[in-house]
Each structure stands twice: as C-alpha cells, then as structure tokens.
Design a protein around this motif. Structure first.
Motif, PDB file in Angstrom:
ATOM      1  N   PRO A 142       0.815  -1.223   0.000  1.00 28.96           N
ATOM      2  CA  PRO A 142       0.000   0.000   0.000  1.00 28.96           C
ATOM      3  C   PRO A 142       0.851   1.277   0.000  1.00 28.96           C
ATOM      4  O   PRO A 142       2.006   1.248   0.423  1.00 28.96           O
ATOM      5  N   GLY A 143       0.271   2.355  -0.462  1.00 26.26           N
ATOM      6  CA  GLY A 143       0.893   3.674  -0.358  1.00 26.26           C
ATOM      7  C   GLY A 143       2.090   3.918  -1.253  1.00 26.26           C
ATOM      8  O   GLY A 143       2.874   4.832  -1.020  1.00 26.26           O
ATOM      9  N   GLU A 144       2.230   3.126  -2.335  1.00 27.95           N
ATOM     10  CA  GLU A 144       3.392   3.321  -3.210  1.00 27.95           C
ATOM     11  C   GLU A 144       3.136   4.339  -4.316  1.00 27.95           C
ATOM     12  O   GLU A 144       4.048   4.695  -5.059  1.00 27.95           O
ATOM     13  N   GLY A 145       1.880   4.770  -4.430  1.00 29.97           N
ATOM     14  CA  GLY A 145       1.575   5.777  -5.453  1.00 29.97           C
ATOM     15  C   GLY A 145       0.738   5.262  -6.614  1.00 29.97           C
ATOM     16  O   GLY A 145       0.710   5.888  -7.675  1.00 29.97           O
ATOM     17  N   LYS A 146       0.045   4.169  -6.429  1.00 32.80           N
ATOM     18  CA  LYS A 146      -0.808   3.626  -7.505  1.00 32.80           C
ATOM     19  C   LYS A 146      -1.854   4.632  -7.959  1.00 32.80           C
ATOM     20  O   LYS A 146      -1.967   4.926  -9.146  1.00 32.80           O
ATOM     21  N   SER A 147      -2.621   5.129  -6.986  1.00 32.64           N
ATOM     22  CA  SER A 147      -3.739   6.017  -7.350  1.00 32.64           C
ATOM     23  C   SER A 147      -3.225   7.327  -7.946  1.00 32.64           C
ATOM     24  O   SER A 147      -3.802   7.850  -8.891  1.00 32.64           O
ATOM     25  N   THR A 148      -2.133   7.831  -7.394  1.00 28.31           N
ATOM     26  CA  THR A 148      -1.529   9.059  -7.916  1.00 28.31           C
ATOM     27  C   THR A 148      -1.100   8.861  -9.366  1.00 28.31           C
ATOM     28  O   THR A 148      -1.353   9.707 -10.225  1.00 28.31           O
ATOM     29  N   ASN A 149      -0.446   7.738  -9.625  1.00 22.15           N
ATOM     30  CA  ASN A 149       0.018   7.457 -10.988  1.00 22.15           C
ATOM     31  C   ASN A 149      -1.148   7.206 -11.931  1.00 22.15           C
ATOM     32  O   ASN A 149      -1.132   7.679 -13.072  1.00 22.15           O
ATOM     33  N   LEU A 175       9.164   3.862 -11.329  1.00 20.43           N
ATOM     34  CA  LEU A 175       9.834   4.147 -10.060  1.00 20.43           C
ATOM     35  C   LEU A 175       9.283   5.452  -9.513  1.00 20.43           C
ATOM     36  O   LEU A 175       9.570   6.528 -10.037  1.00 20.43           O
ATOM     37  N   ASN A 176       8.481   5.339  -8.492  1.00 28.78           N
ATOM     38  CA  ASN A 176       7.886   6.530  -7.892  1.00 28.78           C
ATOM     39  C   ASN A 176       8.803   7.030  -6.783  1.00 28.78           C
ATOM     40  O   ASN A 176       9.448   6.236  -6.112  1.00 28.78           O
ATOM     41  N   ASN A 177       8.826   8.346  -6.616  1.00 28.80           N
ATOM     42  CA  ASN A 177       9.630   8.925  -5.543  1.00 28.80           C
ATOM     43  C   ASN A 177      11.128   8.781  -5.758  1.00 28.80           C
ATOM     44  O   ASN A 177      11.909   8.947  -4.825  1.00 28.80           O
TER      45      ASN A 177
HETATM   46  N1  LIG Z   1       6.054  10.847  -5.971  1.00 32.66           N
HETATM   47  C1  LIG Z   1       5.389  11.251  -4.902  1.00 32.66           C
HETATM   48  N2  LIG Z   1       5.857  12.277  -4.160  1.00 32.66           N
HETATM   49  C2  LIG Z   1       5.202  12.722  -3.068  1.00 32.66           C
HETATM   50  N3  LIG Z   1       4.066  12.175  -2.606  1.00 32.66           N
HETATM   51  C3  LIG Z   1       3.552  11.152  -3.295  1.00 32.66           C
HETATM   52  C4  LIG Z   1       4.172  10.636  -4.474  1.00 32.66           C
HETATM   53  N4  LIG Z   1       3.419   9.606  -4.933  1.00 32.66           N
HETATM   54  C5  LIG Z   1       2.387   9.478  -4.076  1.00 32.66           C
HETATM   55  N5  LIG Z   1       2.449  10.409  -3.098  1.00 32.66           N
HETATM   56  C6  LIG Z   1       1.524  10.567  -1.962  1.00 32.66           C
HETATM   57  O1  LIG Z   1       1.601   9.371  -1.181  1.00 32.66           O
HETATM   58  C7  LIG Z   1       0.316   9.000  -0.722  1.00 32.66           C
HETATM   59  C8  LIG Z   1      -0.029   7.597  -1.212  1.00 32.66           C
HETATM   60  O2  LIG Z   1      -0.154   7.643  -2.616  1.00 32.66           O
HETATM   61  P1  LIG Z   1      -1.302   6.869  -3.365  1.00 32.66           P
HETATM   62  O3  LIG Z   1      -1.191   7.209  -4.815  1.00 32.66           O
HETATM   63  O4  LIG Z   1      -2.628   7.120  -2.726  1.00 32.66           O
HETATM   64  O5  LIG Z   1      -0.828   5.371  -3.099  1.00 32.66           O
HETATM   65  P2  LIG Z   1      -1.559   3.987  -3.309  1.00 32.66           P
HETATM   66  O6  LIG Z   1      -2.726   4.225  -4.213  1.00 32.66           O
HETATM   67  O7  LIG Z   1      -0.515   3.107  -3.912  1.00 32.66           O
HETATM   68  O8  LIG Z   1      -1.955   3.509  -1.957  1.00 32.66           O
HETATM   69  C9  LIG Z   1      -0.660  10.059  -1.210  1.00 32.66           C
HETATM   70  O9  LIG Z   1      -0.858  10.994  -0.192  1.00 32.66           O
HETATM   71  C10 LIG Z   1       0.066  10.684  -2.383  1.00 32.66           C
HETATM   72  O10 LIG Z   1      -0.322  12.026  -2.575  1.00 32.66           O
END
Ligand SMILES: Nc1ncnc2c1ncn2[C@@H]1O[C@H](COP(=O)(O)OP(=O)(O)O)[C@@H](O)[C@H]1O
Ligand SMILES: [Mg+2]
Length: 236
Positions: free
Chosen positions: A62-69, A221-223
C-alpha cells in the motif's frame, strides 16, 4: 479543436476543481509531468502489434503511489485527445472520488451487481476527455465481484465507450484483486516506491503477476530521487 480557451488578459492558470492536487493538471510543464508523458509514450509504443486499451496500475504494497500514478496517467492520455476513463477498482481502499471531488454513491460495485448502467455511473471531470468511474459502495466480496463474468462484460462495455481504460487496483501482496484484474487487462504497470519497498516484495509482486499471465508493461519508479543534478529536488 473543440476546446477554445478564452482570451485571457494576463496569463492566468485555468482553475480545475480537484480534491488532491495532480501535478499534470497543476503544472503540466514540470519535469514530473514530462515523465508522465514519457510513460504515456512508452505504453503507446510498448506493443506494436496490439493497441493497449485496458491498463492496470498496481504495486506490491500500500501507499506506493498507484492512485496518484493512475490519475496522472489518465490526465496525460486525455490531454492527447483520447477518451479516457479511470476506474477505481480498489474496492477496499478507494480514493479516486477524493481526487476528483466526486460522489461515490454510484460506481464500479454497482455496475458489478447490475444496479446501474455505465452511463448512469461514469462521471465527467473538469478535464476534457477524462471520465472517472468511482468504486461505488465498498462490497463485502471484492475479489469475487472482480473475477465474475459481469466484470468481463463491464470491461467490454467500457471498451466500446472509451479509448483507454485505466484501472486503479489494491496492492498485489495483500489481496488477490490486482492479480485477477491483471489477467483481464491488456497491460499492467507496476508502481514501485523506490527506496521504501523491499526488493523481495517487488520480486514477489512480479511473480504473482507472472503467475496470473499478466502482460507487464513496465515498472514506474515513484519517488525516485535523481542524484547530483538539477532535478535532485523534484519529487519524482
Ligand atoms: N512521488 C510522490 N511524491 C510525493 N508524494 C507522493 C508521491 N506519490 C504518491 N504520493 C503521496 O503518497 C500518498 C499515497 O499515494 P497513493 O497514490 O494514494 O498510493 P496507493 O494508491 O498506492 O496507496 C498520497 O498521499 C500521495 O499524494
Ligand atoms: Mg490507492
């Protein structure tokens, strides 16, 4: 071109209603947005013989940035003029309705139980060509619903209406949902929060995708911090 921007007196940023700030909307000329366009190009050219219409976005944990991407990719594909729908298939921890400030009373879970039709459940957004199908109410049996024949039928119906369908999914190592979906999609993107997630977890995630015969398009590669250059402080 249908979209005719009004003549602005001064250079003024267009206001787009968003719950969570998306870099591709807020700052489309940034380095990060450019990276999203590169991913878009790579996906488009990844399979010369087959158009990629359905893309799954997942990760090991969880929390790796799936939804953001998933959201930013939806934006850059829509900016190219394609009709895009982002589907929140994370029926356990849905977030797309927060990102796009949408109601979540009608969504994917309602479609899978045939309570609503696609046209009743899909939302338009402030971004031209970009549509969102939220998760709908959280069901007690996500894996069962996602593996059902109805899910296959819903995907076929969405394919008729949209050029590209992007699925946001739960993490691979927690539940089977993403594995199930990966088998139904043309391609899967694995998001890796570099430096945080353990290598072993990424390997396990990759193996589980291979086991379900997923077509892995690539790894994002996120972050990732690019060392010793001007982009060092950028967040991507
Ligand atoms: N590259 C990034 N830099 C900074 N914050 C990020 C980055 N990618 C995601 N986040 C933040 O990290 C948190 C988790 O991201 P999210 O996309 O919701 O993850 P997932 O869907 O994989 O659980 C969110 O608050 C998001 O805004
Ligand atoms: Mg998520």
């Amino acid at each position: 071109m249908m979209f005719q921007p009004k003549k602005a007196k001064k250079k003024k940023k267009k206001f787009v209603k968003m719950g969570r700030k998306l870099v591709t909307v807020a700052n489309s000329h940034s380095f990060v947005s450019e990276q999203f366009r590169t991913i878009r190009t790579n996906i488009t050219f990844s399979m010369p013989d087959k158009a990629i219409k359905t893309i799954l976005v997942t990760s090991a944990t969880p929390g790796e940035g799936k939804s953001t991407n998933a959201a930013n990719l939806g934006v850059v594909f829509a900016q190219e003029g394609k009709r895009i729908v982002i589907v929140d298939a994370d029926l356990r921890k849905p977030t797309m309705h927060y990102t796009f400030l949408l109601q979540n009373a009608r969504g994917l879970s309602n479609l899978l139980t045939r309570q609503f039709t696609i046209s009743e459940a899909v939302n338009s957004t402030d971004i031209p060509n970009l549509f969102v199908l939220t998760s709908g109410p959280i069901p007690p049996n996500p894996a069962e619903l996602l593996s059902s024949n109805v899910m296959g039928a819903v995907i076929e119906e969405l394919k008729k209406e949209f050029d590209i369908i992007i699925f946001d999914a739960p993490p691979l190592l927690s539940v089977t949902d993403a594995q199930i979906l990966s088998n139904k999609c043309d391609g899967t993107l694995l998001i890796v929060n570099s430096g945080v997630v353990e290598n072993e977890s990424v390997k396990k995630a990759k193996s589980s995708l291979e086991a379900s015969k997923a077509n892995i398009l690539g790894v994002v590669l996120n972050n990732y911090k690019i060392p010793h250059n001007q982009y060092y402080d950028q967040y991507y």
